[in-house]
Design an enzyme around this catalytic site. Structure first.
Site, mmCIF file in Angstrom:
data_model
loop_
_atom_site.group_PDB
_atom_site.id
_atom_site.type_symbol
_atom_site.label_atom_id
_atom_site.label_comp_id
_atom_site.label_asym_id
_atom_site.label_seq_id
_atom_site.Cartn_x
_atom_site.Cartn_y
_atom_site.Cartn_z
ATOM 1 N N HIS A 238 6.963 100.014 30.041
ATOM 2 C CA HIS A 238 7.795 98.929 30.547
ATOM 3 C C HIS A 238 8.834 99.443 31.528
ATOM 4 O O HIS A 238 8.934 100.644 31.795
ATOM 5 C CB HIS A 238 8.465 98.205 29.374
ATOM 6 C CG HIS A 238 9.303 99.078 28.485
ATOM 7 N ND1 HIS A 238 10.594 99.436 28.783
ATOM 8 C CD2 HIS A 238 9.029 99.657 27.279
ATOM 9 C CE1 HIS A 238 11.080 100.195 27.813
ATOM 10 N NE2 HIS A 238 10.145 100.356 26.894
ATOM 11 N N CYS B 32 9.818 103.385 23.922
ATOM 12 C CA CYS B 32 8.471 103.832 24.243
ATOM 13 C C CYS B 32 8.480 104.550 25.584
ATOM 14 O O CYS B 32 9.226 105.500 25.761
ATOM 15 C CB CYS B 32 7.539 102.625 24.238
ATOM 16 S SG CYS B 32 7.412 101.840 22.608
#
Length: 201
Positions: A135, A151
């Site tokens: 992302h 992440c």
């Protein structure tokens, strides 16, 4: 590459790359790998994401890696893509820091303050959401670093670029402290036993 993007649903300001080493800026590089073109290879140790191209080349993006990014290893696929996604902290995050994440337990609407940024790729194994994400970020300075949670994060212009190039179903290989050619594609790859690539932040 990193100028303002006024055409976005939430217009993005220019990305401040002044605190980031130039090697972490998006660029095409020679890349020798067993993986076929179209594969996304995430080299967590060196803080790079590669989109494999033909002719021994790849597009390389600098990344920031969080705790979840250092827990997940193995193969997955892009099971879902989202533009300007909502973000919801995991139950583990709420339990660990209730004052910080408790008020957000119901999720955060898309926007410039959303931790996922303008795009997100959701990784699946079979039909199971691994809770592992690729992302954007609200913290451009964190690219090239191991940050406290989360992440795999890219500069916002880079996740927009990657999103446009990677269709759903694309193969993703996450390497932990291994060079790209250390393991043939037909060899088994381990994953976190509890699927704990679990911080979607």
């Amino acid at each position: 590459m990193y100028g303002a993007k006024s055409e976005e649903k939430f217009p993005l300001p220019a990305t401040d790359i002044s605190k980031v080493e130039p090697r972490f800026l998006r660029q095409q590089v020679p890349y020798v790998t067993h993986e076929p073109p179209g594969t996304v290879v995430i080299d967590t140790e060196n803080r790079f994401l590669y989109l494999v191209q033909g002719g021994g080349m790849a597009l390389r993006y600098g990344i920031g890696v969080g705790k979840a990014g250092l827990e997940f290893e193995g193969e997955a696929r892009v099971g879902r893509k989202a533009e300007w996604p909502r973000w919801t902290p995991t139950s583990d995050m709420v339990a660990r820091e209730p004052e910080r994440y408790g008020p957000l337990a119901g999720g955060m609407d898309p926007g410039l303050r959303n931790p996922l940024g303008p795009r997100a790729l959701y990784l699946y194994q079979g039909n199971r959401d691994t809770l592992f994400r690729i992302h954007g970020t609200t913290e451009a300075w964190s690219i090239g670093k191991a940050v406290s949670s989360g992440c795999i994060r890219l500069f916002n212009p880079d996740i927009i670029d990657l999103y446009s190039r990677v269709p759903e179903g694309s193969r993703v290989v996450v390497l932990q402290a291994e060079p790209p050619m250390s393991q043939p594609t037909d060899a088994p790859m381990s994953t976190a036993a509890d699927g704990s690539g679990s911080l979607s932040f």
